[in-house]
Write an enzyme that holds these catalytic residues in place. Sequence first.
Site, PDB file in Angstrom:
ATOM      1  N   LYS A  55       0.844  -1.206   0.000  1.00 27.75           N
ATOM      2  CA  LYS A  55       0.000   0.000   0.000  1.00 27.75           C
ATOM      3  C   LYS A  55       0.871   1.245   0.000  1.00 27.75           C
ATOM      4  O   LYS A  55       0.635   2.189  -0.755  1.00 27.75           O
ATOM      5  CB  LYS A  55      -0.910   0.016   1.235  1.00 27.75           C
ATOM      6  CG  LYS A  55      -2.135  -0.854   1.080  1.00 27.75           C
ATOM      7  CD  LYS A  55      -2.908  -0.949   2.385  1.00 27.75           C
ATOM      8  CE  LYS A  55      -3.876  -2.115   2.302  1.00 27.75           C
ATOM      9  NZ  LYS A  55      -4.361  -2.571   3.589  1.00 27.75           N
ATOM     10  N   GLN A  99      -5.210  -1.468   9.396  1.00 20.54           N
ATOM     11  CA  GLN A  99      -5.147  -2.814   8.828  1.00 20.54           C
ATOM     12  C   GLN A  99      -5.834  -3.822   9.756  1.00 20.54           C
ATOM     13  O   GLN A  99      -5.558  -3.863  10.946  1.00 20.54           O
ATOM     14  CB  GLN A  99      -3.679  -3.206   8.597  1.00 20.54           C
ATOM     15  CG  GLN A  99      -3.474  -4.543   7.911  1.00 20.54           C
ATOM     16  CD  GLN A  99      -3.956  -4.569   6.463  1.00 20.54           C
ATOM     17  OE1 GLN A  99      -3.939  -3.563   5.773  1.00 20.54           O
ATOM     18  NE2 GLN A  99      -4.399  -5.718   6.015  1.00 20.54           N
ATOM     19  N   ASP A 122     -11.680   2.924   3.756  1.00 23.27           N
ATOM     20  CA  ASP A 122     -12.148   1.537   3.686  1.00 23.27           C
ATOM     21  C   ASP A 122     -13.672   1.468   3.517  1.00 23.27           C
ATOM     22  O   ASP A 122     -14.207   0.432   3.097  1.00 23.27           O
ATOM     23  CB  ASP A 122     -11.812   0.797   4.998  1.00 23.27           C
ATOM     24  CG  ASP A 122     -10.535  -0.024   4.906  1.00 23.27           C
ATOM     25  OD1 ASP A 122     -10.269  -0.578   3.824  1.00 23.27           O
ATOM     26  OD2 ASP A 122      -9.829  -0.123   5.921  1.00 23.27           O
TER      27      ASP A 122
HETATM   28  N1  GUN Z   1      -7.513  -6.690   5.837  1.00 21.59           N
HETATM   29  C1  GUN Z   1      -7.842  -7.434   4.745  1.00 21.59           C
HETATM   30  N2  GUN Z   1      -8.511  -6.668   3.843  1.00 21.59           N
HETATM   31  C2  GUN Z   1      -8.604  -5.440   4.382  1.00 21.59           C
HETATM   32  C3  GUN Z   1      -9.163  -4.217   3.912  1.00 21.59           C
HETATM   33  O1  GUN Z   1      -9.743  -4.108   2.828  1.00 21.59           O
HETATM   34  N3  GUN Z   1      -9.033  -3.154   4.750  1.00 21.59           N
HETATM   35  C4  GUN Z   1      -8.425  -3.256   5.966  1.00 21.59           C
HETATM   36  N4  GUN Z   1      -8.373  -2.149   6.718  1.00 21.59           N
HETATM   37  N5  GUN Z   1      -7.886  -4.358   6.411  1.00 21.59           N
HETATM   38  C5  GUN Z   1      -7.981  -5.450   5.627  1.00 21.59           C
END
Ligand code: GUN
Length: 295
Positions: A55, A99, A122
């Site tokens: 990311k 996360q 998100d």
């Molecule tokens: N963990 C796995 N997929 C995601 C996601 O799309 N967002 C977040 N914040 N954590 C994740």
Amino acid sequence: MSEATIIDGKAIAADLRKKVGEAAAKLKSQHGITPGLAVILVGEDPASQVYVRNKGRQTVKAGMQSFEHRLPEETGEADLIALITVLNGNDEVHGILVQLPLPGHIREDRIIEAIDPMKDVDGFHPINVGRLAAGQAVLKPCTPLGCIILAKTVNPDLAGLNAVVVGRSNIVGKPVAQLLLDENATVTIAHSKTRDLALLTKTADILVAAVGRPEMIKGDWVKPGATVIDVGINRIDDGSERGRLVGDVDFDAARKIAGAITPVPGGVGPMTIACLLRNSLIAACIQANIDIPEI
Ligand code: GUN
């Protein structure tokens, strides 16, 4: 029999990231704003570390600012909320992502609710979940949005198509069903208690698999010509050191019946970060009261 078109998520995601990068450059030159995304990782989960690193890299590549916060496993809920509160008030941070999963002693809902809904890239905050349910979402959850973009590369108009979503998680199943409904598809959500699942999936023009069970959806569960979007990423033991990644769909069997199908890896996976960058750009526009570009 002809084989399904393989939907190239890697290429489609690269194209989306390029468009986001161009829009970010324009935002900078015309308004002096550089979109900023803050990512918080608590603990040492290896898969999460890989995601967070990717990311950060992709954010910088798209011409945006990346803020990374790595906190120890034993971080308390109050300390995490304190950090989020600081980021909520930082004008250079337009998007905040915590996360998941978080360590067991931290309540995920408390953390998500601490994020400013305008910075919730998100789309997990209850305000944004509500907006999505009302068909008014601005920040749409990343993986579900990626699924819709991929499906529309094959079926630009989803109106009236039968869509079956297998899985009802808050992160994928429920939001992807809502986005499909926004596209005027006829949507059914199946889950572990669904009876005659194979009979139901065979009615799907658009089949979205988001259950997290390796190769659970068999080839003969797929309607001939259907578009299959496989959200699963499961590592199975094949005797090799790292194992092998497979989706929720038996790809080799399904590709002989489907009209189009996403591979694992290289399908939905790369779309999540691309959509996250898109959301970060949109969040920056919202916060600066600037029209959201068409991307
Ligand atoms: N963990 C796995 N997929 C995601 C996601 O799309 N967002 C977040 N914040 N954590 C994740």
